[in-house]
Design a protein around this motif. Structure first.
Motif, short mmCIF file in Angstrom:
data_model
loop_
_atom_site.label_atom_id
_atom_site.label_comp_id
_atom_site.label_asym_id
_atom_site.label_seq_id
_atom_site.Cartn_x
_atom_site.Cartn_y
_atom_site.Cartn_z
N ASP A 9 11.34 -5.86 -9.46
CA ASP A 9 10.23 -5.03 -8.99
C ASP A 9 9.03 -5.23 -9.90
O ASP A 9 9.06 -6.04 -10.83
CB ASP A 9 10.63 -3.55 -8.93
CG ASP A 9 10.83 -2.94 -10.31
OD1 ASP A 9 10.74 -3.68 -11.32
OD2 ASP A 9 11.09 -1.73 -10.41
N THR A 10 7.96 -4.51 -9.62
CA THR A 10 6.74 -4.62 -10.40
C THR A 10 5.93 -3.34 -10.26
O THR A 10 6.05 -2.62 -9.26
CB THR A 10 5.89 -5.81 -9.93
OG1 THR A 10 4.64 -5.82 -10.64
CG2 THR A 10 5.59 -5.73 -8.44
N SER A 65 0.86 -1.17 0.00
CA SER A 65 0.00 0.00 0.00
C SER A 65 0.90 1.22 0.00
O SER A 65 1.68 1.43 0.93
CB SER A 65 -0.91 0.01 1.24
OG SER A 65 -1.69 1.19 1.27
N ARG A 66 0.83 2.01 -1.07
CA ARG A 66 1.68 3.20 -1.15
C ARG A 66 0.99 4.29 -1.92
O ARG A 66 0.17 4.04 -2.80
CB ARG A 66 3.05 2.89 -1.76
CG ARG A 66 3.03 2.45 -3.24
CD ARG A 66 2.78 0.96 -3.37
NE ARG A 66 3.08 0.43 -4.68
CZ ARG A 66 2.22 0.38 -5.70
NH1 ARG A 66 1.04 0.91 -5.58
NH2 ARG A 66 2.56 -0.17 -6.85
N HIS A 67 1.32 5.53 -1.56
CA HIS A 67 0.80 6.71 -2.24
C HIS A 67 1.43 6.81 -3.63
O HIS A 67 2.52 6.29 -3.87
CB HIS A 67 1.12 7.96 -1.42
CG HIS A 67 0.45 9.20 -1.90
ND1 HIS A 67 1.02 10.02 -2.85
CD2 HIS A 67 -0.73 9.76 -1.58
CE1 HIS A 67 0.22 11.04 -3.10
NE2 HIS A 67 -0.85 10.92 -2.35
N THR A 68 0.73 7.49 -4.53
CA THR A 68 1.25 7.65 -5.90
C THR A 68 2.66 8.23 -5.91
O THR A 68 3.52 7.79 -6.67
CB THR A 68 0.31 8.56 -6.71
OG1 THR A 68 -1.01 8.00 -6.73
CG2 THR A 68 0.81 8.71 -8.14
N ASP A 69 2.92 9.20 -5.03
CA ASP A 69 4.24 9.82 -4.97
C ASP A 69 5.32 8.86 -4.48
O ASP A 69 6.51 9.14 -4.64
CB ASP A 69 4.21 11.04 -4.04
CG ASP A 69 3.50 12.23 -4.67
OD1 ASP A 69 3.22 12.18 -5.88
OD2 ASP A 69 3.23 13.22 -3.96
N GLU A 70 4.92 7.75 -3.86
CA GLU A 70 5.88 6.83 -3.27
C GLU A 70 6.18 5.61 -4.14
O GLU A 70 7.01 4.77 -3.77
CB GLU A 70 5.36 6.33 -1.92
CG GLU A 70 5.14 7.42 -0.89
CD GLU A 70 4.48 6.88 0.37
OE1 GLU A 70 4.87 7.34 1.46
OE2 GLU A 70 3.60 6.00 0.25
N ILE A 71 5.53 5.51 -5.29
CA ILE A 71 5.65 4.29 -6.09
C ILE A 71 7.09 4.00 -6.49
O ILE A 71 7.57 2.87 -6.37
CB ILE A 71 4.73 4.36 -7.32
CG1 ILE A 71 3.26 4.26 -6.89
CG2 ILE A 71 5.07 3.24 -8.31
CD1 ILE A 71 2.27 4.42 -8.02
N GLU A 72 7.80 5.02 -6.95
CA GLU A 72 9.17 4.78 -7.43
C GLU A 72 10.10 4.42 -6.28
O GLU A 72 10.99 3.55 -6.43
CB GLU A 72 9.69 5.99 -8.20
CG GLU A 72 9.00 6.21 -9.54
CD GLU A 72 8.97 4.95 -10.39
OE1 GLU A 72 10.05 4.35 -10.59
OE2 GLU A 72 7.88 4.56 -10.83
N LEU A 73 9.93 5.05 -5.13
CA LEU A 73 10.74 4.69 -3.96
C LEU A 73 10.40 3.28 -3.50
O LEU A 73 11.31 2.50 -3.16
CB LEU A 73 10.48 5.68 -2.82
CG LEU A 73 11.29 5.46 -1.53
CD1 LEU A 73 12.78 5.57 -1.80
CD2 LEU A 73 10.86 6.45 -0.45
N CYS A 74 9.13 2.92 -3.54
CA CYS A 74 8.70 1.57 -3.18
C CYS A 74 9.33 0.55 -4.13
O CYS A 74 9.83 -0.49 -3.69
CB CYS A 74 7.17 1.49 -3.24
SG CYS A 74 6.49 -0.15 -2.96
N ARG A 75 9.36 0.85 -5.40
CA ARG A 75 9.94 -0.09 -6.37
C ARG A 75 11.45 -0.22 -6.18
O ARG A 75 12.01 -1.31 -6.36
CB ARG A 75 9.61 0.36 -7.79
CG ARG A 75 8.13 0.23 -8.15
CD ARG A 75 7.86 0.66 -9.57
NE ARG A 75 8.52 -0.22 -10.51
CZ ARG A 75 8.72 0.09 -11.80
NH1 ARG A 75 8.32 1.27 -12.27
NH2 ARG A 75 9.33 -0.77 -12.60
N LEU A 76 12.12 0.87 -5.82
CA LEU A 76 13.55 0.79 -5.55
C LEU A 76 13.81 -0.10 -4.33
O LEU A 76 14.75 -0.90 -4.32
CB LEU A 76 14.14 2.18 -5.33
CG LEU A 76 15.65 2.28 -5.08
CD1 LEU A 76 16.43 1.60 -6.20
CD2 LEU A 76 16.09 3.72 -4.92
N GLU A 77 12.96 0.03 -3.31
CA GLU A 77 13.08 -0.85 -2.14
C GLU A 77 12.82 -2.31 -2.54
O GLU A 77 13.51 -3.22 -2.07
CB GLU A 77 12.11 -0.42 -1.05
CG GLU A 77 12.29 -1.19 0.26
CD GLU A 77 11.13 -0.99 1.22
OE1 GLU A 77 11.35 -0.38 2.27
OE2 GLU A 77 10.01 -1.47 0.91
#
Length: 315
Positions: free
Chosen positions: A33-34, A13-25
């Protein structure tokens, strides 16, 4: 029905602004990633480590229907432990639509009625999960995320320009995805947002800062949460020893006048201090990183409203 090899499903569950940081993690944890809000991996990660993970399902079986799952659970032995089953389709998972609350309860009851032992809604000994992905139903042991990082949002010492708790936690994971045997450092630690998150996840990380007041603030914040860490005063250029990983949130605010030459000095010192560097910056530093001898491996933009930081992974 297919009994699964050791495999895990993680939901996010992540905010739109956090998607790229989430994918890097994701890439740090799983080497892949996906775009979806779930991912399969053979790598086992405690979901409470990530600010984005909701849960981890350790898949025991993949079935074509709820009835097949119910048939499977009749084969499970029970030694008197109480259980609880949760249906994970509380949100849309990729192209699989959210399942309405009454229908999720029906799925849980259908499987629970077939199981040996007694259900316990409040203090179960075993937590199971079932989830529909496409036309298949996955069943297994469930580990839910505990948002430990939320407890760290309010600290005794705070900077308005410091990394947010969520970003600090994600960056710690990107730098040290698998902590066993890894020694890390935050050599420009400020008030210790990264240190608090890293230490709370069992990452062995030292702190250092050129500002003695920041060192005192960092120590205070660490102690406030019952954590133990070594934080010393001094510039990065004088940091002793060598580390497996380092995180640098490059100083930039109005009270830290860092010139381009000083930024270069910080990165050159980091080159001799660490094997792996994760740098957080508001401006491109590719030329300085390359001049310092680093190879850029990965990157993303971490956004907060109109404010952007770049997270760059180097070695």
């Amino acid at each position: 029905m297919n009994k699964a090899a050791v495999n895990h499903l993680y939901t996010y569950s992540r905010h739109t602004d956090e998607i790229e940081l989430c994918r890097l993690e994701m890439r740090a944890f799983f080497n892949k990633d996906t775009h979806e809000n779930f991912i399969f991996s053979e790598t086992c990660i405690d979901p409470s480590r990530s600010p984005f993970m909701k849960e981890r399902l350790d898949v025991l079986v993949t079935c074509n229907s709820v009835q097949e799952v119910a048939d499977y659970v009749t084969t499970l032995t029970n030694d008197g432990q109480r259980f609880l089953i949760r249906c994970l389709n509380t949100i849309a998972l990729g192209e699989t639509a959210k399942i309405a609350h009454p229908d999720r309860r029906k799925v849980e009851r259908s499987i629970g009625m077939a199981m040996q032992g007694e259900a316990d809604l409040f203090q179960p000994d075993i937590l199971y999960g079932v989830v529909q992905i496409g036309q298949q139903y996955l069943f297994g042991y469930l580990t839910e995320s505990i948002s430990v990082w939320r407890e760290h949002v309010k600290k005794p010492e705070m900077y308005s320009t410091a990394l947010s708790t969520r970003v600090a936690r994600a960056v710690s994971n990107i730098a040290v995805p698998h902590p066993e045997g890894v020694k890390a450092i935050d050599p420009c630690c400020g008030i210790g947002n990264v240190l608090v998150e890293a230490l709370s996840m069992g990452i062995d990380m030292d702190g250092r800062d050129i500002n003695p007041l920041a060192v005192l603030g960092s120590r205070k914040n660490i102690a406030h949460f019952g954590l133990t860490g070594d934080v010393t005063p001094g510039p990065i250029e004088e940091a002793p020893g060598h580390y497996d990983a380092a995180i640098i949130d490059m100083p930039y605010n109005l009270y830290t006048h860092v010139t381009r030459d000083q930024q270069a000095s910080i990165l050159q010192a980091a080159r001799t201090l660490t094997d792996k560097l994760v740098i957080v910056t508001i401006e491109s530093m590719d030329d300085l990183l390359i001049d310092a001898g680093f190879e850029i491996l990965d990157r993303c933009i971490a956004k907060k409203a109109h404010f952007e930081r770049e997270v760059v992974v180097c070695r």
